[in-house]
Scaffold this active site. Structure first.
Site, PDB file in Angstrom:
ATOM      1  N   GLU A 170       0.839  -1.278   0.117  1.00  0.00           N
ATOM      2  CA  GLU A 170      -0.067  -0.122   0.022  1.00  0.00           C
ATOM      3  C   GLU A 170       0.998   1.152  -0.162  1.00  0.00           C
ATOM      4  OE1 GLU A 170      -2.687  -0.897   3.397  1.00  0.00           O
ATOM      5  OE2 GLU A 170      -3.421  -2.696   2.294  1.00  0.00           O
ATOM      6  N   ASN A 208      -1.790  -6.608  10.224  1.00  0.00           N
ATOM      7  CA  ASN A 208      -3.089  -6.257  10.919  1.00  0.00           C
ATOM      8  C   ASN A 208      -4.031  -7.408  10.977  1.00  0.00           C
ATOM      9  OD1 ASN A 208      -4.119  -3.620  11.192  1.00  0.00           O
ATOM     10  ND2 ASN A 208      -5.506  -3.604   9.479  1.00  0.00           N
ATOM     11  N   TYR A 217     -16.834  -6.969   5.424  1.00  0.00           N
ATOM     12  CA  TYR A 217     -16.150  -8.308   6.113  1.00  0.00           C
ATOM     13  C   TYR A 217     -15.584  -8.004   7.292  1.00  0.00           C
ATOM     14  CZ  TYR A 217     -11.583  -6.480   4.329  1.00  0.00           C
ATOM     15  OH  TYR A 217     -10.616  -5.667   4.117  1.00  0.00           O
ATOM     16  N   GLU A 258      -8.480   3.884   4.795  1.00  0.00           N
ATOM     17  CA  GLU A 258      -8.319   3.427   3.425  1.00  0.00           C
ATOM     18  C   GLU A 258      -8.064   4.618   2.510  1.00  0.00           C
ATOM     19  OE1 GLU A 258      -7.526   0.246   3.011  1.00  0.00           O
ATOM     20  OE2 GLU A 258      -8.435  -0.735   4.730  1.00  0.00           O
TER      21      GLU A 258
END
Ligand code: 0X9
Ligand code: ZN
Length: 428
Positions: free
Chosen positions: A184, A255, A364, A386
């Site tokens: 990321e 995570n 989820y 995010e």
């Protein structure tokens, strides 16, 4: 001799990303909450790699391995969940991204020599050198801490930023980390930019007067570096002592490694899976470094942010079951303040930020995440960002380098708004 060097270079260039030959990416678009939830369970079942999160309003992006392609299309058809192909030939997309990054890198080099680029992705080496440099140049505001070594022996460096050397115990502390998920890449620059704003530019002096800061741009340096050198989609750490399979399948999902309902939902016990929770909670030295920061400054920590990508979302606990904590009252207003500030600056083609409980927004559940752990031990305002990404109309995967500046600029506005709002409510 020159011919051999040339041949070697060509082989290297074309060998890169070879692992992904045969893999495909798909846009997915669950149209209602039931479909979003069903899709959430397909992620687990098919071991899909979520590159961009879907909501009922917005397409997501998933990476599907060759041996799951048939199952993926037939299950999606069976459930009536809309999807369409994004990349048939992933390797060429990755090669294209490399080319863009190289171009931006050359342009930056020509302009400003050794400084940390903010118009391109930042290498681990450049970030480490920058942290050293800032601490050296601004000893009154920044203190470098080395929390130890990563699994492969890289320094786990972060900055403590304070106008009062962390000695004024009445000041709330704000902790921001990035780069726990290696691929990321947009995450670390949002943290290094925050360092620049707080320490070098001091554009919002109230943020130094009111708060102490801990900024940790690359929690997982081994994985991060590996994405630049070997595998662009690597997500985990690089530890090999986690199971008998460790040398074949290294790494743990940082995570999923926190001690909060550890390895109960949205995780895997298979070392080869991308969401492998580890052999035990806090098995990863990198995750322990963040845990120790949280505990060291705990009663004073007002706000914890963990920077991830992508989806333009601000997520809050609990992420393992979708319920709210007893201390959830302030989570939505501070989250909304951050999102509003970002949305006020957001440019098309970025979507507007969505704020909400992790499970409800993403469809989820996943246990062992940092924002849940921080909240569970008493951090009142704890969020996963995010960050934005673009998954349509693009030739490549990563956010094109020309959008990086937009992301750190708008994210900084979110951080400023979040700090001020959290500071106003904290301990009242
Ligand atoms: O799954 C994750 O770890 C995060 N998404 S990512 O695409 N960056 O991997 C979301 C974490 C949300 N928080 C919780 N589940 N607690
Ligand atoms: Zn992530």
């Amino acid at each position: 001799m020159r011919a051999w060097i040339l041949l070697g270079l060509i082989t290297f260039v074309f060998a890169k990303h070879e692992h992904y030959i045969g893999w495909k990416t798909f846009h997915v678009r669950p149209s209602n909450d039931v479909q979003l939830k069903t899709f959430g369970s397909l992620i687990q079942q098919l071991d899909l790699d979520v590159l961009g999160h879907a909501t009922t309003q917005r397409e997501g992006l998933v990476l599907v391995q060759p041996d799951q392609l048939e199952a993926f299309t037939s299950l999606m058809d069976g459930q009536g969940i809309a999807y369409r192909i994004h990349a048939d030939d992933i390797k060429s997309k990755l090669d294209y991204d490399d080319m863009l990054i190289e171009e931006a890198h050359n342009a930056t080099k020509a302009r400003n020599g050794a400084r940390l680029p903010y118009d391109n992705y930042q290498t681990w080496e450049a970030i480490e050198a920058y942290l050293d440099d800032v601490a050296r140049r601004f000893p009154n505001r920044a203190t470098l801490v080395n929390a130890g070594q990563s699994f492969e022996g890289r320094n786990l460096k972060y900055l403590k930023i304070s106008s009062t050397n962390f000695e004024d115990k009445s000041k709330p502390v704000i902790v921001i980390d990035g780069g726990i998920h290696a691929r990321e890449w947009i995450s670390p620059p949002t943290v290094t930019w925050a360092i620049r704003k707080l320490v070098e530019d001091v554009t919002e002096p109230d943020l130094l007067d009111r708060f102490d800061w801990i900024l940790f741009p690359v929690v997982n340096p081994d994985g991060y570096r590996f994405t630049f050198t070997n595998n662009r989609f690597w997500r985990k750490t690089r530890s090999t002592d986690q199971s008998a399979l460790g040398s074949i399948c290294p790494g743990v999902d940082g995570n999923r490694n926190y001690d909060f309902f550890w390895n109960t939902v949205g995780t895997s016990s298979n070392a080869c899976a991308d969401t492998f929770a580890g052999r035990r909670a806090f098995s990863e030295v990198e995750v322990r470094a963040v845990r120790d920061i949280l505990h060291e400054h705990l009663p004073r920590i007002a706000l914890y942010l963990s920077m991830h990508s992508f989806g333009s979302m601000i997520l809050y606990p609990w992420g393992h079951d979708g319920f709210l904590s007893n201390n959830a009252l302030g989570l939505p207003p501070v989250g909304i303040a951050m999102a509003d500030a970002i949305n006020s600056k957001a440019l098309s083609p970025f979507p507007r930020y969505v704020v909400g409980n992790s499970v409800l927004v993403m469809g989820y559940a996943a246990s062992g995440a940092s924002e849940d752990y921080a909240h569970s031990i008493g951090v009142p305002f704890s969020y996963t960002y995010e960050l934005p990404g673009l998954n349509s109309g693009m030739q490549g995967f990563v956010l094109e380098p020309r959008y990086i500046q937009q992301v750190w600029e708008e994210t900084w506005l979110g951080i400023v708004a979040g700090a001020r709002r959290a500071g106003d409510i904290f301990r009242k």
